[in-house]
Scaffold this active site. Sequence first.
Site, PDB file in Angstrom:
ATOM      1  N   THR A   1     -21.446  48.785  -3.340  1.00  0.00           N
ATOM      2  CA  THR A   1     -22.296  49.940  -3.634  1.00  0.00           C
ATOM      3  C   THR A   1     -23.712  49.437  -3.884  1.00  0.00           C
ATOM      4  O   THR A   1     -23.942  48.656  -4.809  1.00  0.00           O
ATOM      5  CB  THR A   1     -21.774  50.695  -4.859  1.00  0.00           C
ATOM      6  OG1 THR A   1     -20.414  51.063  -4.631  1.00  0.00           O
ATOM      7  CG2 THR A   1     -22.602  51.945  -5.114  1.00  0.00           C
TER       8      THR A   1
ATOM      9  N   PHE B   1     -14.423  53.581  -1.344  1.00  0.00           N
ATOM     10  CA  PHE B   1     -14.293  54.717  -2.258  1.00  0.00           C
ATOM     11  C   PHE B   1     -13.048  54.553  -3.127  1.00  0.00           C
ATOM     12  O   PHE B   1     -12.296  55.502  -3.351  1.00  0.00           O
ATOM     13  CB  PHE B   1     -14.223  56.024  -1.458  1.00  0.00           C
ATOM     14  CG  PHE B   1     -15.426  56.250  -0.573  1.00  0.00           C
ATOM     15  CD1 PHE B   1     -16.612  56.739  -1.102  1.00  0.00           C
ATOM     16  CD2 PHE B   1     -15.373  55.953   0.776  1.00  0.00           C
ATOM     17  CE1 PHE B   1     -17.721  56.941  -0.294  1.00  0.00           C
ATOM     18  CE2 PHE B   1     -16.482  56.149   1.595  1.00  0.00           C
ATOM     19  CZ  PHE B   1     -17.659  56.639   1.058  1.00  0.00           C
TER      20      PHE B   1
ATOM     21  N   ARG C   1     -10.707  53.967  -6.406  1.00  0.00           N
ATOM     22  CA  ARG C   1     -10.671  54.337  -7.820  1.00  0.00           C
ATOM     23  C   ARG C   1      -9.739  53.374  -8.536  1.00  0.00           C
ATOM     24  O   ARG C   1      -8.621  53.135  -8.069  1.00  0.00           O
ATOM     25  CB  ARG C   1     -10.164  55.770  -7.990  1.00  0.00           C
ATOM     26  CG  ARG C   1     -11.024  56.836  -7.336  1.00  0.00           C
ATOM     27  CD  ARG C   1     -10.261  58.148  -7.216  1.00  0.00           C
ATOM     28  NE  ARG C   1      -9.109  58.000  -6.323  1.00  0.00           N
ATOM     29  CZ  ARG C   1      -8.177  58.942  -6.155  1.00  0.00           C
ATOM     30  NH1 ARG C   1      -8.255  60.069  -6.835  1.00  0.00           N
ATOM     31  NH2 ARG C   1      -7.166  58.736  -5.325  1.00  0.00           N
TER      32      ARG C   1
ATOM     33  N   LYS D   1     -21.848  56.564  -1.358  1.00  0.00           N
ATOM     34  CA  LYS D   1     -21.025  56.243  -2.532  1.00  0.00           C
ATOM     35  C   LYS D   1     -21.735  56.660  -3.824  1.00  0.00           C
ATOM     36  O   LYS D   1     -21.127  57.271  -4.716  1.00  0.00           O
ATOM     37  CB  LYS D   1     -20.720  54.745  -2.552  1.00  0.00           C
ATOM     38  CG  LYS D   1     -19.956  54.250  -3.793  1.00  0.00           C
ATOM     39  CD  LYS D   1     -18.550  54.806  -3.844  1.00  0.00           C
ATOM     40  CE  LYS D   1     -17.786  54.312  -5.074  1.00  0.00           C
ATOM     41  NZ  LYS D   1     -17.464  52.877  -5.028  1.00  0.00           N
TER      42      LYS D   1
ATOM     43  N   LEU E   1     -12.927  68.283 -13.732  1.00  0.00           N
ATOM     44  CA  LEU E   1     -13.407  69.355 -14.603  1.00  0.00           C
ATOM     45  C   LEU E   1     -12.554  69.378 -15.867  1.00  0.00           C
ATOM     46  O   LEU E   1     -12.047  70.420 -16.278  1.00  0.00           O
ATOM     47  CB  LEU E   1     -13.339  70.697 -13.858  1.00  0.00           C
ATOM     48  CG  LEU E   1     -14.332  71.780 -14.316  1.00  0.00           C
ATOM     49  CD1 LEU E   1     -15.765  71.335 -14.064  1.00  0.00           C
ATOM     50  CD2 LEU E   1     -14.069  73.085 -13.573  1.00  0.00           C
TER      51      LEU E   1
ATOM     52  N   CYS F   1     -18.463  51.496 -12.548  1.00  0.00           N
ATOM     53  CA  CYS F   1     -19.009  52.220 -11.382  1.00  0.00           C
ATOM     54  C   CYS F   1     -19.897  53.393 -11.781  1.00  0.00           C
ATOM     55  O   CYS F   1     -21.115  53.337 -11.606  1.00  0.00           O
ATOM     56  CB  CYS F   1     -17.864  52.691 -10.485  1.00  0.00           C
ATOM     57  SG  CYS F   1     -17.041  51.355  -9.600  1.00  0.00           S
TER      58      CYS F   1
ATOM     59  N   LYS G   1     -23.215  52.785 -14.085  1.00  0.00           N
ATOM     60  CA  LYS G   1     -24.274  51.974 -13.460  1.00  0.00           C
ATOM     61  C   LYS G   1     -24.750  52.613 -12.160  1.00  0.00           C
ATOM     62  O   LYS G   1     -25.919  52.478 -11.790  1.00  0.00           O
ATOM     63  CB  LYS G   1     -23.805  50.539 -13.249  1.00  0.00           C
ATOM     64  CG  LYS G   1     -22.683  50.313 -12.249  1.00  0.00           C
ATOM     65  CD  LYS G   1     -23.194  49.810 -10.919  1.00  0.00           C
ATOM     66  CE  LYS G   1     -22.042  49.474  -9.991  1.00  0.00           C
ATOM     67  NZ  LYS G   1     -22.488  49.120  -8.621  1.00  0.00           N
TER      68      LYS G   1
ATOM     69  N   LYS H   1     -10.292  53.728 -18.810  1.00  0.00           N
ATOM     70  CA  LYS H   1      -9.418  54.771 -18.286  1.00  0.00           C
ATOM     71  C   LYS H   1      -8.011  54.201 -18.229  1.00  0.00           C
ATOM     72  O   LYS H   1      -7.830  52.979 -18.303  1.00  0.00           O
ATOM     73  CB  LYS H   1      -9.873  55.226 -16.898  1.00  0.00           C
ATOM     74  CG  LYS H   1      -9.819  54.146 -15.835  1.00  0.00           C
ATOM     75  CD  LYS H   1     -10.275  54.641 -14.465  1.00  0.00           C
ATOM     76  CE  LYS H   1      -9.258  55.548 -13.805  1.00  0.00           C
ATOM     77  NZ  LYS H   1      -9.595  55.837 -12.395  1.00  0.00           N
TER      78      LYS H   1
END
Length: 447
Positions: free
Chosen positions: A100, A127, A129, A195, A241, A251, A254, A314
């Site tokens: 990125t 992409f 996660r 990205k 949401l 990610c 920053k 996470k």
Amino acid sequence: MGHTVAGIDVDPAKVDHLARGFAPFFEPGLDELLRDGRATGRLTFSTDFADAAGAQIHFLCVGTPQSKTSDCADLSYLVSATESLLPHLGRGSAVVGKSTVPVGTVDMLRGILAARPDVLLGWNPEFLRQGTAVKDTLVPDRLVYGVRGGRDAAFERGSGVARGVTAVLDAVYEPLLCAGIPRLVCNFATAELIKSASNAYLATKVSFINAMSELCDAAGADVTVLSEAMGMDPRIGSRYLHAGLGFGGGCLPKDIRSFRTQAQALDVRSVEDWMGVVDGINLGQRARTVGIARELCGGYLAGRTVTVLGAAFKPDTDDIRDSPALDVAMQLAAAGAHVTVTDPKAINHAWMRYPQLRFEASTRRALEGAELVLLLTEWDEYRDLSPAAVGQLVRRRTVLDARNVLDASAWRAEGWTIRGLGTNPQAEPLRVEPPLVEPVETTTARR
């Protein structure tokens, strides 16, 4: 996918770990994938860039962390990797970036590769996660190719370089393309922005619903019902949401700061200001969580025994970079609380980085004697905790669910005081008085 792959890294310890079939970090499914690649002989690892010689395509996958002196991305690792690769590039091979990066990075790398006009250059943003990276790699949502001249050049007769990069990437991703994964071809600037723009939009959704959670707390509304209703609108959708403590990791934070500096450099004030607001709301959730914790402790955190559930930014990762959970834990400790942090995977990383905090690998032992429990990372094992069983361990049945994932009614039924962020509809709503209208006694209106 059947390719022969050499992984190059400058860290001998990581390479040794990988060569034995183990990832140096926790990612579900990755160890199995590594061992399978090693067993077939198609996957090797090395610290020697000479082992990259002979490859048809070279992917640049190094990190671009936030600079230590500004909000800009640090591109030094990317530059170093490209320069180290340069002597080992074969004629007609392709160098393709996946990192990125800010706009203009490809032009900079093109300068490094100027001495090798026979080498193709492309950009193929990832992409992934954390927590679902294996699935995101093998079954991605889309493939993006950045080529010189963009989409038109890639399919025009005579545009050899752009067509060459497209053909090479099509060969790499043939199984995915045959499975119907969509492919987009664009120019370099677009590929560099995609990205960051995607992450900026996701961060915007998170910060928006977190701002709404603060409004719900003030009004006596429930943000979980609010977001559910909003998500039913197909124009909005329910993903990202979910109100709570906010985002962290290596990610989103920053990337939105880098995005802001890019907008500033290009004199696009709207994006610059927007990203500043998004970042501010996200960081504000951490201070807000500490404030609610103080309120639940009667206004004083000093001397209180507090248990923090979660250290990773996470669930399903051991990554603690810009972890909201650890940020809150540090603020609680700075206020004088006795803080114990637990996490299923991130304890070792967190202990080495934050030696001033107390860590406990066992959830049960971490909960013993707690006067306040904070759920700050929504691991499944914390979602599934029994309020009755936990109640036998703590000194005071008070929990702050900063991720809004617990069944509040079940916890209240066991005598717990439970608070979330924006989920306290029993609170006294903000009373808005109607404007006072004074009678006009003369023909001259009062100011």
